[in-house]
Design an enzyme around this catalytic site. Structure first.
Site, PDB file in Angstrom:
ATOM      1  N   ASN A  10       0.923  -1.169   0.143  1.00  0.00           N
ATOM      2  CA  ASN A  10       0.029  -0.032  -0.045  1.00  0.00           C
ATOM      3  C   ASN A  10       0.916   1.342   0.032  1.00  0.00           C
ATOM      4  O   ASN A  10       1.510   1.536   0.901  1.00  0.00           O
ATOM      5  CB  ASN A  10      -0.926   0.047   1.133  1.00  0.00           C
ATOM      6  CG  ASN A  10      -1.734   1.109   1.471  1.00  0.00           C
ATOM      7  OD1 ASN A  10      -1.816   1.931   0.528  1.00  0.00           O
ATOM      8  ND2 ASN A  10      -2.282   1.338   2.665  1.00  0.00           N
ATOM      9  N   LYS A  12       0.162   4.353  -0.297  1.00  0.00           N
ATOM     10  CA  LYS A  12      -0.685   5.581   0.205  1.00  0.00           C
ATOM     11  C   LYS A  12      -0.509   6.619  -0.760  1.00  0.00           C
ATOM     12  O   LYS A  12      -0.582   6.504  -1.878  1.00  0.00           O
ATOM     13  CB  LYS A  12      -0.231   5.655   1.516  1.00  0.00           C
ATOM     14  CG  LYS A  12      -0.253   4.440   2.457  1.00  0.00           C
ATOM     15  CD  LYS A  12       0.101   4.534   3.931  1.00  0.00           C
ATOM     16  CE  LYS A  12      -0.222   3.408   4.567  1.00  0.00           C
ATOM     17  NZ  LYS A  12       0.072   3.534   5.997  1.00  0.00           N
ATOM     18  N   HIS A  94      -9.499   1.007   5.029  1.00  0.00           N
ATOM     19  CA  HIS A  94      -8.105   1.151   5.568  1.00  0.00           C
ATOM     20  C   HIS A  94      -8.375   2.089   6.809  1.00  0.00           C
ATOM     21  O   HIS A  94      -9.056   2.972   6.800  1.00  0.00           O
ATOM     22  CB  HIS A  94      -7.246   1.673   4.907  1.00  0.00           C
ATOM     23  CG  HIS A  94      -5.720   1.850   5.215  1.00  0.00           C
ATOM     24  ND1 HIS A  94      -5.143   2.676   6.144  1.00  0.00           N
ATOM     25  CD2 HIS A  94      -4.600   0.872   5.102  1.00  0.00           C
ATOM     26  CE1 HIS A  94      -3.940   2.269   6.469  1.00  0.00           C
ATOM     27  NE2 HIS A  94      -3.417   1.247   6.053  1.00  0.00           N
ATOM     28  N   GLU A  96      -6.646   4.605   7.903  1.00  0.00           N
ATOM     29  CA  GLU A  96      -6.746   5.680   7.484  1.00  0.00           C
ATOM     30  C   GLU A  96      -7.901   6.565   7.193  1.00  0.00           C
ATOM     31  O   GLU A  96      -7.981   7.703   7.128  1.00  0.00           O
ATOM     32  CB  GLU A  96      -5.298   5.971   6.735  1.00  0.00           C
ATOM     33  CG  GLU A  96      -3.999   5.817   7.479  1.00  0.00           C
ATOM     34  CD  GLU A  96      -2.771   5.615   6.751  1.00  0.00           C
ATOM     35  OE1 GLU A  96      -2.860   5.794   5.476  1.00  0.00           O
ATOM     36  OE2 GLU A  96      -1.758   5.253   7.286  1.00  0.00           O
ATOM     37  N   GLU A 164      -5.111  -5.442  10.537  1.00  0.00           N
ATOM     38  CA  GLU A 164      -4.362  -4.551  10.831  1.00  0.00           C
ATOM     39  C   GLU A 164      -4.683  -4.012  12.160  1.00  0.00           C
ATOM     40  O   GLU A 164      -5.215  -2.831  12.110  1.00  0.00           O
ATOM     41  CB  GLU A 164      -4.234  -3.451   9.570  1.00  0.00           C
ATOM     42  CG  GLU A 164      -3.774  -4.103   8.354  1.00  0.00           C
ATOM     43  CD  GLU A 164      -3.391  -2.847   7.769  1.00  0.00           C
ATOM     44  OE1 GLU A 164      -2.162  -3.027   7.036  1.00  0.00           O
ATOM     45  OE2 GLU A 164      -3.845  -1.852   7.235  1.00  0.00           O
ATOM     46  N   GLY A 170       2.321   1.276  10.971  1.00  0.00           N
ATOM     47  CA  GLY A 170       3.294   2.664  11.254  1.00  0.00           C
ATOM     48  C   GLY A 170       3.934   2.461  12.482  1.00  0.00           C
ATOM     49  O   GLY A 170       4.521   3.754  12.933  1.00  0.00           O
ATOM     50  N   SER A 209       3.437  -2.778  10.376  1.00  0.00           N
ATOM     51  CA  SER A 209       5.057  -2.799  10.711  1.00  0.00           C
ATOM     52  C   SER A 209       5.767  -4.237  10.281  1.00  0.00           C
ATOM     53  O   SER A 209       6.667  -4.765  11.098  1.00  0.00           O
ATOM     54  CB  SER A 209       5.338  -2.522  12.005  1.00  0.00           C
ATOM     55  OG  SER A 209       4.831  -1.278  12.565  1.00  0.00           O
TER      56      SER A 209
HETATM   57  C1  PEP Z   1      -0.764  -0.101   6.679  1.00  0.00           C
HETATM   58  O1  PEP Z   1      -0.653   1.239   6.700  1.00  0.00           O
HETATM   59  O2  PEP Z   1      -1.251  -0.567   5.882  1.00  0.00           O
HETATM   60  C2  PEP Z   1       0.482  -0.659   7.212  1.00  0.00           C
HETATM   61  C3  PEP Z   1       0.739  -1.883   7.196  1.00  0.00           C
HETATM   62  O3  PEP Z   1       1.743   0.359   7.139  1.00  0.00           O
HETATM   63  P1  PEP Z   1       3.192  -0.203   7.671  1.00  0.00           P
HETATM   64  O4  PEP Z   1       3.471  -1.422   7.187  1.00  0.00           O
HETATM   65  O5  PEP Z   1       3.985   1.035   7.636  1.00  0.00           O
HETATM   66  O6  PEP Z   1       2.756  -0.200   9.376  1.00  0.00           O
END
Ligand code: PEP
Length: 249
Positions: A10, A12, A94, A96, A164, A170, A209
């Site tokens: 992703n 973003k 998501h 966000e 997630e 993040g 992460s």
């Molecule tokens: C995400 O935002 O979907 C995500 C998994 O981010 P990160 O891998 O940076 O934690």
């Protein structure tokens, strides 16, 4: 033969230019061309999709979609339009976007629109806090069932659930593989209770992460069908190492 693991990047709102997006995808196409156990999907910003789609094994997805077919919806993007450009996956719900006000009801409408338009929805679910009294289980169960409420059980295999936990997205470190295992088991149990054996067909991914060092352990120990990756997917070399680690399981 076990099914291919799915690794979704992703991006973003990155990168800033089409030329960077093209060079990132070209690099990944080359480095993953011979990998047979993993399906890699890149979800770039909408504006780059048509330039990144190609006949290679690397699939392209979107990061959002609207639930109506066409009309007076300024700024929205249709599922049919995305499919026509060559996108085959779409991230829906998501964290966000949920933080910007996207509700379970809106998410459920987007999911059915994606499925009926031949896009694979990657439905993101996850709790804000992993509280000690286990309330997060109810939060995740509700998000899963609400997102799927318009989907017929015979079509349930067409969706992907990406677990997630918001606190691990993040963040400095991922969930442990044991915690991921408990949650993947829980989500599969919810799906089986609702859809019986058909629920087994749903792919369950983990996101939060993940990097090249922890990816293989999270997939094998966590018993997930793949990964949703944010930051690391923006670095083709590191993302390739992550994909290879899962491919070699
Ligand atoms: C995400 O935002 O979907 C995500 C998994 O981010 P990160 O891998 O940076 O934690």
């Amino acid at each position: 033969m076990s099914k291919k693991k799915i690794i979704i990047g992703n991006w973003k709102m990155n990168p800033d230019s089409l030329s960077s997006a093209k060079s990132m995808v070209n690099s990944l196409k080359k480095s993953t061309a011979r990998l047979t156990n993993v399906q890699t999907v890149i979800c770039p910003p909408f504006i780059y999709i048509s330039d990144l789609v190609s006949k290679s094994k690397l699939a392209i997805g979107a990061q959002n979609v609207f639930y109506e077919d066409r009309g007076s919806y300024t700024g929205e993007v249709s599922a049919a339009g995305l499919y026509d450009l060559g996108a085959r996956y779409v991230i829906i719900g998501h964290s966000e976007r949920r933080a910007m006000g996207e509700t379970d009801e809106v998410i459920s409408k987007k999911v059915i629109k994606a499925v009926s338009s031949n896009l694979t929805p990657v439905i993101c679910v996850g709790e804000k806090v992993h509280d000690s009294d286990g309330e997060y289980l109810e939060v995740v169960k509700k998000q899963v069932l609400e997102a799927l409420r318009h989907i017929k059980s015979t079509e349930i295999w067409k969706v992907i659930i990406a677990y997630e936990p918001i606190w691990a997205v993040g963040a400095a470190s991922a969930m442990t593989s044991h915690e991921v295992y408990q949650m993947s088991l829980f989500i599969r149990k919810v799906l089986m209770e609702e859809y019986g054996k058909l629920g087994v067909g749903v792919s369950v991914l983990y996101g939060g992460s993940v990097d090249a060092e922890n990816a293989a352990e999270i997939v094998s120990g966590g018993q997930v069908d793949g990964l949703l990756v944010g930051r690391e997917s923006l670095h083709p070399e590191r993302f390739t190492n992550l994909i290879k680690a899962v491919n070699n399981l």
